[in-house]
Enzyme design. Structure first.
Site, PDB file in Angstrom:
ATOM      1  N   ASN A 116      62.538  42.280  22.919  1.00  0.00           N
ATOM      2  CA  ASN A 116      63.183  41.079  22.378  1.00  0.00           C
ATOM      3  C   ASN A 116      64.072  40.360  23.379  1.00  0.00           C
ATOM      4  OD1 ASN A 116      61.986  41.283  19.915  1.00  0.00           O
ATOM      5  ND2 ASN A 116      63.734  42.227  18.882  1.00  0.00           N
ATOM      6  N   THR A 166      30.150  44.055  40.512  1.00  0.00           N
ATOM      7  CA  THR A 166      30.252  43.667  39.112  1.00  0.00           C
ATOM      8  C   THR A 166      28.996  42.886  38.754  1.00  0.00           C
ATOM      9  OG1 THR A 166      32.647  43.453  39.385  1.00  0.00           O
ATOM     10  CG2 THR A 166      31.677  42.499  37.398  1.00  0.00           C
ATOM     11  N   LYS A 168      26.419  40.408  37.348  1.00  0.00           N
ATOM     12  CA  LYS A 168      26.481  39.018  36.899  1.00  0.00           C
ATOM     13  C   LYS A 168      25.099  38.588  36.393  1.00  0.00           C
ATOM     14  CE  LYS A 168      30.728  38.693  38.487  1.00  0.00           C
ATOM     15  NZ  LYS A 168      31.901  38.527  37.637  1.00  0.00           N
ATOM     16  N   LYS A 194      29.417  47.919  37.987  1.00  0.00           N
ATOM     17  CA  LYS A 194      30.532  47.804  37.048  1.00  0.00           C
ATOM     18  C   LYS A 194      30.219  46.853  35.904  1.00  0.00           C
ATOM     19  CE  LYS A 194      35.159  45.721  36.909  1.00  0.00           C
ATOM     20  NZ  LYS A 194      34.697  44.513  36.179  1.00  0.00           N
ATOM     21  N   GLU A 197      34.859  42.959  32.592  1.00  0.00           N
ATOM     22  CA  GLU A 197      35.890  43.378  31.641  1.00  0.00           C
ATOM     23  C   GLU A 197      35.616  42.924  30.216  1.00  0.00           C
ATOM     24  OE1 GLU A 197      37.290  39.528  33.581  1.00  0.00           O
ATOM     25  OE2 GLU A 197      36.294  41.380  34.208  1.00  0.00           O
ATOM     26  N   HIS A 287      40.704  48.028  34.599  1.00  0.00           N
ATOM     27  CA  HIS A 287      40.722  46.587  34.859  1.00  0.00           C
ATOM     28  C   HIS A 287      42.032  46.007  34.339  1.00  0.00           C
ATOM     29  CE1 HIS A 287      39.543  42.374  35.083  1.00  0.00           C
ATOM     30  NE2 HIS A 287      38.569  42.766  35.890  1.00  0.00           N
ATOM     31  N   ARG A 288      42.506  44.952  35.005  1.00  0.00           N
ATOM     32  CA  ARG A 288      43.811  44.378  34.671  1.00  0.00           C
ATOM     33  C   ARG A 288      43.708  43.063  33.894  1.00  0.00           C
ATOM     34  NH1 ARG A 288      46.227  41.722  40.265  1.00  0.00           N
ATOM     35  NH2 ARG A 288      44.366  40.559  40.859  1.00  0.00           N
ATOM     36  N   SER A 372      38.602  42.838  44.214  1.00  0.00           N
ATOM     37  CA  SER A 372      37.532  42.188  43.460  1.00  0.00           C
ATOM     38  C   SER A 372      37.942  40.769  43.118  1.00  0.00           C
ATOM     39  CB  SER A 372      37.238  42.981  42.179  1.00  0.00           C
ATOM     40  OG  SER A 372      36.256  42.342  41.392  1.00  0.00           O
TER      41      SER A 372
END
Length: 472
Positions: A116, A166, A168, A194, A197, A287-288, A372
């Protein structure tokens, strides 16, 4: 001894929570906040207000203060510093007694320190720049399930960064075509492929189908190349029960590594999954996703170096850290700082890299830094220099975007091995990078085509969050 008596009313925060003579204890959790106060609120009062509202204080005197030892439990603002080049804000250093927090719970730490108080009206903006966790608290946390050395031993891969891709497009492929793309990349020389995300279990590709086709690809590539391979199977799910169900199935089909979105999925879920991975011999890639919502504003939020420390305590064997040279935010000095916080056992204070405190991790293992986001073969010399061996260089479009299809997996491996060999010979990778890659491309048509394709691609945008360093 005088007996304290209760007197109702409102007092200034600084009377109890501003203590410039306080010497922090080795067991205190220390925080550095960047405070932008409201007009008319002086520095000491704003810092004391943050200390109070993030520990055990409130806006008025309460009679229950007399039922505890408030002097023991309260947070203390003990130092203020100017922010170089910005007179609208300042740094406030606050010490918190370790007993304010549940052992091993980064969730509880965040509930207080970034709860808070971030909506408190006395401050216009507030940012948590850094935290110092005492070794007494570090030892209560699980940390990475396995760490760098154990992962290298599992994979039998040493002396170089690991290579990944990753897949695609990130959304829309069927499970079978997705598995095909994984196979081509792994067979071409990569160590990992990978899930993106945001791949979970959508109508076009349900998670179980993806897991099956991907593991078929992994095992086929292993048999053909004689190398250990893996794919980060994203087990992030709508509920913890479903997350563990997916993790258990990944174990059943002998996957070596799974993946979790630790911010979107939640720190509680992440700590639980890290414990499961530790007990089941599974590596955990983190992963972030969502981090930039929290850390990109230079005046309000949480710096990524704090999110890195929290992840190391919560648990993860890999963490995406940005690239410096790619398409995502992150200057070189700051990035090197949080890479060290992820990997090293002791990191000293270094303001030139944005590190405000010494951080001792004791025997807690470190994790791999994952580069990445918008990287390609021309970046390889810089990436090897910046990230070193204990990293995963994760090319997505920079693998699948090759004019010959996944031939760039081979091109990336050739470029990496050329850089590692040159480094061993004592050559300067960033200065001689073009010559190194050109020489390697003479024996690799895949690399030559890749270099032609991306020779003009650069991501030269100004970093939003710059280090505030005093002029010398």
């Amino acid at each position: 001894m005088a007996v304290k008596s209760y007197q109702a009313g409102v007092t200034q925060y600084r009377q109890s929570y501003w203590q410039p003579d306080y010497m922090p204890l080795d067991t205190d959790i220390l925080a550095c906040f960047k405070i932008t106060p409201q007009p008319g609120v002086d520095r000491e009062e704003a810092a004391a207000a943050v200390a109070a509202e993030s520990s055990c204080g409130t806006w008025t005197t309460v009679w229950t203060d007399l039922l505890t030892d408030l002097d023991y439990y309260k947070g203390r603002a003990y130092r203020l510093e100017d922010v170089p080049g910005d007179d609208t804000c300042y740094y406030a250093f606050i010490a918190y007694p370790i007993d304010l927090f549940e052992e091993g719970s980064v969730v509880n730490v965040f509930t207080s320190l970034v709860g808070n108080v971030f909506g408190f009206k006395a401050v216009r903006a507030l940012r948590l720049e850094d935290l110092r966790f005492p070794i007494a608290y570090v030892k209560t946390c699980g940390g990475p399930p396995h760490g760098i050395q154990v992962e290298r031993d599992k994979l039998n891969k040493y002396g170089r960064p690991l290579l990944g891709c990753t897949i695609k497009p990130k959304l829309g492929l069927s499970a079978k075509n997705y598995g095909r793309a994984c196979y081509e990349a792994l067979r071409g020389g990569l160590d990992f492929t990978k899930d993106d995300e945001n791949i979970n279990s959508q109508p076009f590709m349900r998670w179980r189908d993806r897991f099956d086709f991907v593991m078929e690809a992994v095992q086929k590539a292993e048999h053909e190349t004689g190398e250990r391979k893996g794919h980060y199977l994203n087990v992030t799910a709508p509920t913890p029960e479903e997350m563990y169900k997916r993790a258990e199935y990944a174990k059943e089909i002998r996957a070596p590594i799974i993946m979790h979105d630790y911010l979107a999925g939640g720190l509680c879920a992440n700590a639980g999954l890290a414990n499961w991975c530790r007990n089941n011999g599974m590596l955990l890639h983190i992963h972030r996703a969502m981090h930039a919502v929290i850390d990109r504003n230079p005046h309000h939020g949480i710096h990524f170096r704090v999110l890195t420390k929290i992840l190391r305590l919560s648990g993860g064997d890999h963490l995406h850290t940005g690239t410096v040279v790619g398409k995502l935010e992150g200057d070189r000095a700051s990035t090197l700082g949080w890479i060290d916080l992820l990997r090293e056992s002791f990191v000293p204070e270094d303001r030139s890299r944005g590190i405000f405190f010494d951080q001792d991790w004791g025997s807690m293992p470190g994790g791999f830094a994952v580069a990445s986001g918008g990287i390609h073969v021309w970046h390889m010399p810089a990436l090897v220099t910046i990230f070193g061996d204990d990293s995963v260089l994760q090319f997505g479009g920079g693998t699948v975007g090759h004019p010959w299809g996944n031939a760039l997996a081979h091109a990336n491996r050739v470029a990496l091995e050329a850089c590692v060999q040159a480094r061993g010979e004592g050559r300067h990778l960033e200065k001689e990078g073009k010559d190194l890659l050109t020489a390697a491309a003479a024996h690799s048509p895949e690399l030559k085509i890749a270099m032609e394709t991306w020779k003009e691609i650069k991501f030269e945008f100004e970093t939003m969050d710059k280090l505030a360093v005093a002029n010398k």
